[in-house]
Design an enzyme around this catalytic site. Structure first.
Site, short mmCIF file in Angstrom:
data_model
loop_
_atom_site.label_atom_id
_atom_site.label_comp_id
_atom_site.label_asym_id
_atom_site.label_seq_id
_atom_site.Cartn_x
_atom_site.Cartn_y
_atom_site.Cartn_z
N LYS A 1 1.97 -3.74 3.34
CA LYS A 1 2.21 -2.68 2.35
C LYS A 1 3.07 -1.58 2.96
O LYS A 1 4.00 -1.07 2.34
CB LYS A 1 0.88 -2.12 1.83
N GLN B 1 -8.13 -0.17 0.38
CA GLN B 1 -8.11 -1.63 0.60
C GLN B 1 -9.51 -2.21 0.42
O GLN B 1 -10.47 -1.71 1.00
CB GLN B 1 -7.56 -1.92 2.00
N ASP C 1 -3.76 0.81 -8.09
CA ASP C 1 -4.38 -0.51 -8.24
C ASP C 1 -4.79 -0.75 -9.70
O ASP C 1 -5.06 -1.88 -10.08
CB ASP C 1 -5.67 -0.57 -7.39
N1 LIG Z 1 -7.19 -2.37 -3.10
C1 LIG Z 1 -6.89 -3.67 -3.15
N2 LIG Z 1 -7.52 -4.53 -2.34
C2 LIG Z 1 -7.21 -5.86 -2.42
C3 LIG Z 1 -6.19 -6.32 -3.28
C4 LIG Z 1 -5.55 -5.39 -4.12
O1 LIG Z 1 -4.67 -5.73 -4.96
N3 LIG Z 1 -5.92 -4.07 -4.02
N4 LIG Z 1 -5.82 -7.66 -3.27
C5 LIG Z 1 -6.28 -8.53 -2.20
C6 LIG Z 1 -5.48 -8.48 -0.93
N5 LIG Z 1 -4.04 -8.24 -1.08
C7 LIG Z 1 -3.61 -6.99 -1.28
O2 LIG Z 1 -4.23 -6.02 -0.97
C8 LIG Z 1 -3.09 -9.28 -0.78
C9 LIG Z 1 -3.48 -10.59 -0.55
C10 LIG Z 1 -2.54 -11.56 -0.17
C11 LIG Z 1 -1.21 -11.24 -0.04
C12 LIG Z 1 -0.18 -12.20 0.42
O3 LIG Z 1 0.99 -11.90 0.45
N6 LIG Z 1 -0.58 -13.39 0.84
C13 LIG Z 1 0.33 -14.34 1.46
C14 LIG Z 1 -0.37 -15.06 2.59
C15 LIG Z 1 -0.82 -14.12 3.66
C16 LIG Z 1 -1.39 -14.83 4.85
O4 LIG Z 1 -0.67 -15.57 5.50
O5 LIG Z 1 -2.59 -14.61 5.14
C17 LIG Z 1 0.81 -15.37 0.44
O6 LIG Z 1 0.05 -15.68 -0.49
O7 LIG Z 1 1.92 -15.85 0.60
C18 LIG Z 1 -0.82 -9.94 -0.30
C19 LIG Z 1 -1.75 -8.97 -0.66
C20 LIG Z 1 -7.69 -8.16 -1.81
N7 LIG Z 1 -7.85 -6.74 -1.61
#
Ligand SMILES: Nc1nc2c(c(=O)[nH]1)N[C@@H](CN(C=O)c1ccc(C(=O)N[C@@H](CCC(=O)O)C(=O)O)cc1)CN2
Length: 280
Positions: free
Chosen positions: A53, A97, A120
């Site tokens: 982020k 988060q 969010d």
């Molecule tokens: N306050 C928040 N907490 C959480 C959220 C949210 O939207 N707001 N969502 C998820 C976690 N998340 C963002 O925070 C998130 C999860 C995954 C990815 C991402 O890019 N994943 C990659 C793989 C990453 C890896 O290799 O581990 C992908 O899918 O290509 C971005 C953001 C829970 N908490």
């Protein structure tokens, strides 16, 4: 594989170019959108997301502040920080988060964020606004999914849309966004009777259950758009989604991979919400 791959990284990169232009336009008016990200504890995955982020803010020219608090932070300390950020003029968006350590009251923390800074869109006020279709922010993951569906060129209007999973963060808002675009929406969950017979009806299938490779080819209508929100580890410790990609890709018309599908969109939508917040 017969399905078209829905490339979340490419869709995300194109949207980020548009957002950069919006940031440049705001800069001409002396406005720099500011995001505060609060992380409590040492969860390794959360640390990666928070770092990404921060990187996205740098790439787009947003101001960002990170508040990394120890796992033993009290509810009062966390609420005091949220209160301080609510009043901070250079901060337009606040994100705490998730998940938080178990001793903290997640709901109370979310509700403490000013709805105008709740990028969010998790607070009751913002969820309510989404229900009535009068919103400023959309929750990042469902908003990103709508962009991915749009990128396929398939119209939601009149389609059978099935959402598997009923979380407040993904399943419920997802269903609402599909409904706003005139989809015929069904939400399924762990107590749905004969789940495969329902998922097989879907022209658009969104899966957010948190169970590795839960959706198999026999549960998917040939030609369907399949969106996988899952982020799990398989038996070899490899990242995988809620959909058995290898076999469902033989049946679906379009499918998101994991990684590289929904995940990258989540952070891009957070950037969009922060820019929206700065526009006031
Ligand atoms: N306050 C928040 N907490 C959480 C959220 C949210 O939207 N707001 N969502 C998820 C976690 N998340 C963002 O925070 C998130 C999860 C995954 C990815 C991402 O890019 N994943 C990659 C793989 C990453 C890896 O290799 O581990 C992908 O899918 O290509 C971005 C953001 C829970 N908490």
């Amino acid at each position: 594989m017969q399905a078209k791959l829905i490339d979340g990284k490419a869709v995300s990169a194109a949207l980020r170019e548009q957002l950069k232009e919006e940031v440049a336009a705001l800069a001409e008016d002396g406005i720099t959108p500011g995001l505060a990200v609060v992380i409590v504890g040492d969860d390794p995955a959360s640390k990666v997301y928070v770092r990404n982020k921060k990187k996205a803010c740098e790439e787009l020219g947003l101001h960002s502040e990170e508040y990394a608090l120890p796992a033993e932070t009290t509810q009062e300390e966390l609420l005091a920080l949220v209160d301080k950020l609510n009043k901070k003029p250079d901060i337009d968006g606040i994100l705490v988060q998730l998940p938080l350590p178990a001793h903290l009251d997640e709901k109370a923390v979310i509700e403490a964020i000013s709805p105008d800074k709740d990028v969010d869109a998790f607070s009751a006020v913002n969820v309510g606004k989404i229900m009535i279709g009068d919103y400023k922010f959309l929750p990042c993951t469902p908003a990103g999914i709508m962009e991915l569906i749009k990128s396929t060129g398939i119209e939601v209007k009149g389609r059978e849309c099935v959402v598997v999973g009923r979380s407040n963060i993904v399943g419920k808002p997802m269903a609402m966004l599909l409904l706003h675009q005139h989809g015929t929406v069904t939400i399924c969950h762990s107590r749905t009777a004969d789940l495969p017979s329902v998922t097989r009806r879907a022209d658009i299938l969104v899966v957010a259950v948190g169970r590795a490779k839960f959706v198999t080819a026999d549960m998917v209508k040939p030609g369907a758009v399949v969106i996988d929100v899952g982020m799990n580890r398989d038996e070899n410790g490899k990242l995988c989604g809620d959909v058995d990609f290898a076999e469902v890709a033989e049946v679906a018309g379009a499918i998101t991979p994991v990684p590289g599908g929904v995940g990258p969109m989540t952070i891009t939508m957070l950037m969009r919400n922060t820019i929206t917040a700065a526009k006031k």
